[in-house]
Design an enzyme around this catalytic site. Sequence first.
Site, PDB file in Angstrom:
ATOM      1  N   GLN A   1       0.790  -1.234   0.000  1.00  0.00           N
ATOM      2  CA  GLN A   1       0.000   0.000   0.000  1.00  0.00           C
ATOM      3  C   GLN A   1       0.825   1.289   0.000  1.00  0.00           C
ATOM      4  O   GLN A   1       0.453   2.258  -0.656  1.00  0.00           O
ATOM      5  CB  GLN A   1      -0.940   0.002   1.215  1.00  0.00           C
ATOM      6  CG  GLN A   1      -1.960   1.110   1.193  1.00  0.00           C
ATOM      7  CD  GLN A   1      -3.090   0.844   2.161  1.00  0.00           C
ATOM      8  OE1 GLN A   1      -3.981   0.057   1.876  1.00  0.00           O
ATOM      9  NE2 GLN A   1      -3.055   1.469   3.307  1.00  0.00           N
TER      10      GLN A   1
ATOM     11  N   GLU B   1      -3.075  10.308  -1.085  1.00  0.00           N
ATOM     12  CA  GLU B   1      -2.165  10.857  -0.077  1.00  0.00           C
ATOM     13  C   GLU B   1      -1.012  11.638  -0.706  1.00  0.00           C
ATOM     14  O   GLU B   1      -0.015  11.928  -0.060  1.00  0.00           O
ATOM     15  CB  GLU B   1      -1.651   9.734   0.822  1.00  0.00           C
ATOM     16  CG  GLU B   1      -2.795   9.078   1.583  1.00  0.00           C
ATOM     17  CD  GLU B   1      -2.376   7.941   2.489  1.00  0.00           C
ATOM     18  OE1 GLU B   1      -1.168   7.631   2.539  1.00  0.00           O
ATOM     19  OE2 GLU B   1      -3.253   7.365   3.146  1.00  0.00           O
TER      20      GLU B   1
ATOM     21  N   ASP C   1       4.288   0.402   4.436  1.00  0.00           N
ATOM     22  CA  ASP C   1       3.000  -0.023   5.003  1.00  0.00           C
ATOM     23  C   ASP C   1       2.447  -1.082   4.069  1.00  0.00           C
ATOM     24  O   ASP C   1       2.009  -0.785   2.962  1.00  0.00           O
ATOM     25  CB  ASP C   1       2.032   1.160   5.113  1.00  0.00           C
ATOM     26  CG  ASP C   1       0.640   0.725   5.587  1.00  0.00           C
ATOM     27  OD1 ASP C   1       0.466  -0.460   5.951  1.00  0.00           O
ATOM     28  OD2 ASP C   1      -0.279   1.565   5.596  1.00  0.00           O
TER      29      ASP C   1
ATOM     30  N   GLU D   1       4.967  -1.506   8.588  1.00  0.00           N
ATOM     31  CA  GLU D   1       3.642  -1.418   9.206  1.00  0.00           C
ATOM     32  C   GLU D   1       2.736  -2.523   8.673  1.00  0.00           C
ATOM     33  O   GLU D   1       2.711  -2.785   7.472  1.00  0.00           O
ATOM     34  CB  GLU D   1       3.052  -0.040   8.876  1.00  0.00           C
ATOM     35  CG  GLU D   1       1.678   0.228   9.425  1.00  0.00           C
ATOM     36  CD  GLU D   1       1.135   1.571   8.946  1.00  0.00           C
ATOM     37  OE1 GLU D   1      -0.092   1.683   8.806  1.00  0.00           O
ATOM     38  OE2 GLU D   1       1.941   2.494   8.692  1.00  0.00           O
TER      39      GLU D   1
ATOM     40  N   ASP E   1      -1.000  -1.198  13.013  1.00  0.00           N
ATOM     41  CA  ASP E   1      -2.070  -0.241  12.697  1.00  0.00           C
ATOM     42  C   ASP E   1      -3.406  -0.957  12.829  1.00  0.00           C
ATOM     43  O   ASP E   1      -4.094  -0.833  13.835  1.00  0.00           O
ATOM     44  CB  ASP E   1      -1.870   0.328  11.293  1.00  0.00           C
ATOM     45  CG  ASP E   1      -3.033   1.210  10.838  1.00  0.00           C
ATOM     46  OD1 ASP E   1      -3.830   1.639  11.693  1.00  0.00           O
ATOM     47  OD2 ASP E   1      -3.164   1.465   9.629  1.00  0.00           O
TER      48      ASP E   1
ATOM     49  N   LYS F   1      -4.024   6.866  15.190  1.00  0.00           N
ATOM     50  CA  LYS F   1      -4.998   7.562  14.338  1.00  0.00           C
ATOM     51  C   LYS F   1      -6.174   7.952  15.230  1.00  0.00           C
ATOM     52  O   LYS F   1      -6.875   7.069  15.737  1.00  0.00           O
ATOM     53  CB  LYS F   1      -5.489   6.638  13.218  1.00  0.00           C
ATOM     54  CG  LYS F   1      -4.425   6.297  12.176  1.00  0.00           C
ATOM     55  CD  LYS F   1      -4.967   5.255  11.202  1.00  0.00           C
ATOM     56  CE  LYS F   1      -4.009   5.018  10.043  1.00  0.00           C
ATOM     57  NZ  LYS F   1      -4.430   3.866   9.213  1.00  0.00           N
TER      58      LYS F   1
ATOM     59  N   ARG G   1      -5.226   9.990   7.857  1.00  0.00           N
ATOM     60  CA  ARG G   1      -5.995   8.980   7.130  1.00  0.00           C
ATOM     61  C   ARG G   1      -5.947   9.351   5.648  1.00  0.00           C
ATOM     62  O   ARG G   1      -5.579  10.461   5.289  1.00  0.00           O
ATOM     63  CB  ARG G   1      -7.466   8.945   7.588  1.00  0.00           C
ATOM     64  CG  ARG G   1      -7.731   8.591   9.018  1.00  0.00           C
ATOM     65  CD  ARG G   1      -7.057   7.329   9.530  1.00  0.00           C
ATOM     66  NE  ARG G   1      -7.404   6.077   8.873  1.00  0.00           N
ATOM     67  CZ  ARG G   1      -8.174   5.116   9.393  1.00  0.00           C
ATOM     68  NH1 ARG G   1      -8.721   5.274  10.573  1.00  0.00           N
ATOM     69  NH2 ARG G   1      -8.373   3.986   8.742  1.00  0.00           N
ATOM     70  N   SER G   2      -6.378   8.421   4.785  1.00  0.00           N
ATOM     71  CA  SER G   2      -6.326   8.732   3.349  1.00  0.00           C
ATOM     72  C   SER G   2      -7.349   9.801   2.970  1.00  0.00           C
ATOM     73  O   SER G   2      -7.152  10.555   2.026  1.00  0.00           O
ATOM     74  CB  SER G   2      -6.513   7.468   2.510  1.00  0.00           C
ATOM     75  OG  SER G   2      -7.651   6.765   2.920  1.00  0.00           O
TER      76      SER G   2
ATOM     77  N   LYS H   1       3.230  10.418  10.164  1.00  0.00           N
ATOM     78  CA  LYS H   1       2.930   9.868   8.840  1.00  0.00           C
ATOM     79  C   LYS H   1       1.758  10.678   8.302  1.00  0.00           C
ATOM     80  O   LYS H   1       0.639  10.539   8.768  1.00  0.00           O
ATOM     81  CB  LYS H   1       2.555   8.393   9.021  1.00  0.00           C
ATOM     82  CG  LYS H   1       2.166   7.688   7.753  1.00  0.00           C
ATOM     83  CD  LYS H   1       1.731   6.260   8.078  1.00  0.00           C
ATOM     84  CE  LYS H   1       1.225   5.590   6.824  1.00  0.00           C
ATOM     85  NZ  LYS H   1       0.685   4.261   7.077  1.00  0.00           N
TER      86      LYS H   1
END
Length: 431
Positions: A166, A208, A245, A289, A316, A341, A370-371, A392
Amino acid sequence: MKQYIPIESVFAREILDSRGNPTVEVEVIAEGGFIGRASVPSGASTGAFEAVELRDENSGRYMGKGVETAVDNVNNTIAPEVEGMNVFDQVAVDKLMIDLDGTPNKERLGANAILGVSLAVAKAAAEALGLGLYQYIGGVNAKTLPVPMMNIINGGKHADNSVNIQEFMIMPVGAENFKEALRMCAEVFHNLKKVLHSKGLSTAVGDEGGFAPNLETDEQAIQVILEAVEKAGYKPGNDFRIAIDAAATEMYQEDGSYFFWKSNIRKSKEEMVDYWADLAGKYPIISLEDGVSEEDWEGWKLLTERLGSKIQLVGDDLFVTNTKRLEKGIKQGVANSILIKVNQIGTLTETLDAIQMANRAGYTAVTSHRSGETEDATIADIAVATNSGQIKTGAPSRTDRVAKYNQLLRIEEELGEVAEFPGLKAWYNLK
């Protein structure tokens, strides 16, 4: 004497996030006209154990993604209870909302409703004291600027390309301060664009802000990034390390195997661990991650035994910023870091509890976006407030990402000589 400023009004509205989807924004006004405004982010690849983001499910409006129910819950259920409370009593406000909801995952009122109020209350309190949010939350010891973990190549669920993993990220560990770290990352980002362009690959950016080219293998993503690092005049390993990730939960199959769906490759949990160990041996990788699934505790144990003393292993989906999940992980000795998060758990208090638990166990904490984001830069302040040492929050492209980096520049400037940039010291728990 306890300082007391009552909350006069709480109001929510529906706004848009960076993906064009509705999200919740809340304004809290404390007596004296002190205003706190916060908007709530949203994820694309979400862990099964996350607090519930309430959506309207009305297909005739925003394709079912409206948040009018959550907005109504703030305006009609939460507001009457919170109004009149002390704006400085963050723990009491958060506890009241958790009790008001009454479910373990905030599914009745919605974590998006509760979080909006929680963060807006903190911002109004900081405003009332004339403090930056990072100072209000973190006190006099809030001084560590985070090392950026910058997502510059996207794959997996975040991109319609051939890459299974990802996120591929760069970390400017050799920088002297945050301002320099940001410049170094931006230079690598622009050089990566040139490298991809020279190979005839796409330079369109994803959710992102990272690139999403079609590559022959996932490993090629690391290779083109290292090429860009060198082209920018930096040394892989010294100036920059790589973070990944994997979002392996998205690859996890019912039979316990992992399916790299874009390249039609299947791996057992043992083969997954071998794969990561091989990459970590070949390249200057410092962080991995979700290298295995949130359900695969045995896989996590294997991964931690193999790589836990060498690289950062971030949970995560595994931990979802939840102290119960984290406690289980600490007891079982899996992972050595938690991704933070705020919307996975839904209140500022619970977020800070998770960071504190992680730190006490010798786990690092990585503050994360977050995205689906907004212009809200609260996570920048949280990163400094908690001295987490890492953030991040996407590529140096797209205002929804850059808003956080720009806020960190302001904070570093405000802290002056007190500001610290940890570099490799952020990974105090690695050998």
